[in-house]
Design a protein around this motif. Structure first.
Motif, short mmCIF file in Angstrom:
data_model
loop_
_atom_site.label_atom_id
_atom_site.label_comp_id
_atom_site.label_asym_id
_atom_site.label_seq_id
_atom_site.Cartn_x
_atom_site.Cartn_y
_atom_site.Cartn_z
N PHE A 220 0.82 -1.21 0.00
CA PHE A 220 0.00 0.00 0.00
C PHE A 220 0.86 1.26 0.00
N ALA A 221 2.03 1.19 0.61
CA ALA A 221 2.90 2.35 0.73
C ALA A 221 4.31 1.95 0.29
N PRO A 222 4.71 2.28 -0.94
CA PRO A 222 6.04 1.90 -1.43
C PRO A 222 7.15 2.50 -0.58
N SER A 223 8.21 1.72 -0.37
CA SER A 223 9.39 2.20 0.31
C SER A 223 10.14 3.16 -0.60
N ALA A 224 11.19 3.78 -0.06
CA ALA A 224 11.99 4.69 -0.88
C ALA A 224 12.61 3.95 -2.06
N GLY A 225 13.07 2.74 -1.83
CA GLY A 225 13.65 1.96 -2.92
C GLY A 225 12.63 1.57 -3.97
N GLN A 226 11.43 1.20 -3.52
CA GLN A 226 10.37 0.82 -4.46
C GLN A 226 9.88 2.04 -5.25
N ALA A 227 9.86 3.20 -4.61
CA ALA A 227 9.36 4.40 -5.27
C ALA A 227 10.15 4.73 -6.53
N GLY A 228 11.42 4.38 -6.55
CA GLY A 228 12.24 4.64 -7.72
C GLY A 228 11.88 3.78 -8.91
N ARG A 229 11.04 2.75 -8.69
CA ARG A 229 10.63 1.85 -9.79
C ARG A 229 9.19 2.08 -10.23
#
Length: 379
Positions: A220-229
């Motif tokens: 539900f809430a992307p991490s900082a690393g996931q947000a870059g993808r």
């Protein structure tokens, strides 16, 4: 794609592969690549990703630009909003809790959330969990609310508003007698399941479905690393839309992000129909609970394929000609249209997403996915 590559696809050139296993993978890659390229060229969306799992083999191919920077096509680990595909995950949580005896499909909603009573219902029958999961509770698509700011568009969707609407308005029909698409209903379902399991719904979904199936990128809430993808979405006018936070209310109806790799792994679990692990959950999840024949009305269910029956969030399409039985679900949120479909008797599943609110392209995407199932695993 270079001109000669497009011409090669259109010519349907065959690639020799000496070994059966390699030939099977080559055929899968060829089919996904051809279908995806034609869909991308005809719809002209900024980006498209298309993935197929067939008898355990997978092919994921992307087209266009995932984002302006970096300039790359979407791929297996690209993150995007899956919108209402979230509902199929909510249905699986219900199936899991029912298999474990925590809830019954026929339990009334008010057994777990007494504030969600509908005293003005003219049918004289309580809303049950199964009614919520099959869009047959007599609820509208949304509870009327003021639009939130662009960065937080869901802020005015609240559980207090849900309870107030139910107390002040009659249901549209007696639960179980018709089907009408409802985001409202699935958010009520998530709230009830959370109460039944004594866990916040995101934690419940994580514990019951995501972690056991290894879906680390379904969040539900992307991490900082996931947000870059993330593959950002675009509005109907082509303008970019922000990756607005999901919040705590729309978690049952449409708040999840995922990736093609996760979605195909999830579909692979669904396709293991004779597997012994979690077998009861899968059987409950895949059953047809409401057949179109006998319903008074069906509203908002046929855009991605004719609904013949309803499962737990799944739209079930009966076999038709060469097309096998298909369970499918479409989604749309924050400028992304997405789609998943699988044929349990044929061992094949498809996921797809485009990053534009383009209705024609979204319908074409669903048709392409359904046609791929029919072509690769005909009845």
């Amino acid at each position: 794609m270079r001109r000669r590559d497009v011409l090669g696809l259109l010519a349907g050139a065959a690639l020799p592969c000496p070994r059966p296993a390699r030939a099977s993978q080559a055929l899968l890659d060829e089919s996904v690549g051809f279908a995806g390229q034609i869909l991308f060229l005809t719809t002209k969306t900024p980006a498209l990703v298309l993935g197929v799992v067939h008898d355990g083999q997978t092919s994921i191919q992307g087209f266009g630009r995932r984002a302006d920077n970096p300039n790359e096509a979407p791929g297996a680990d690209t993150l995007f909003r899956i919108g209402s595909i979230t509902k199929a995950f909510t249905g699986q949580v219900l199936a899991n809790l029912a298999a474990d005896g925590v809830v019954s499909l026929a339990d009334p909603l008010t057994k777990y959330a007494p504030e969600f009573i509908a005293p003005m219902s003219e049918g004289g029958r309580p809303i049950r969990l199964i009614d919520l999961a099959t869009h047959s509770a007599g609820l509208p698509r949304e509870v009327p609310h003021e639009a939130g700011p662009p960065a937080n568009p869901f802020v005015n969707i609240t559980t207090d508003a849900f309870a107030a609407w139910l107390k002040a308005n009659p249901l549209m029909f007696t639960p179980g007698t018709s089907v009408s698409y409802s985001n409202f209903g699935f958010d009520l379902l998530a709230a009830a399941l959370a109460r039944a399991a004594h866990q916040p719904y995101p934690d419940l979904l994580e514990a019951r479905v995501l972690r056991p199936l290894g879906l680390a990128d379904t969040v539900f809430a992307p991490s900082a690393g996931q947000a870059g993808r993330i593959m950002p979405g675009h509005d109907f006018d082509g303008s970019p839309l922000p990756n607005a936070r999901t919040g705590s209310v729309i978690v049952g109806s449409g708040g999840l992000y995922s990736t093609p790799r996760d979605l195909l792994a999830w579909l692979q679990w669904h396709l293991d129909r004779f597997g012994s692990e979690r077998a009861a959950e899968r059987l409950i999840d895949h059953a047809a609970y409401l057949w179109r024949d006998g319903l008074n009305a069906v509203v908002g269910m046929d855009e991605s394929g004719h609904m013949d029956a309803m499962g737990l969030g799944w739209v079930i399409m009966a076999p038709d000609g060469d097309r096998p039985l298909i369970l499918q679900k479409a989604g749309g949120l924050q400028g992304v249209f997405s789609y998943v479909a699988f044929a349990p008797a044929r061992g094949i599943g498809v996921c797809a997403a485009i990053n534009a609110f383009d209705v024609g392209a979204g319908l074409a995407m669903a048709k392409t996915a359904n046609d791929l199932i029919m072509e690769l695993a005909p009845r």
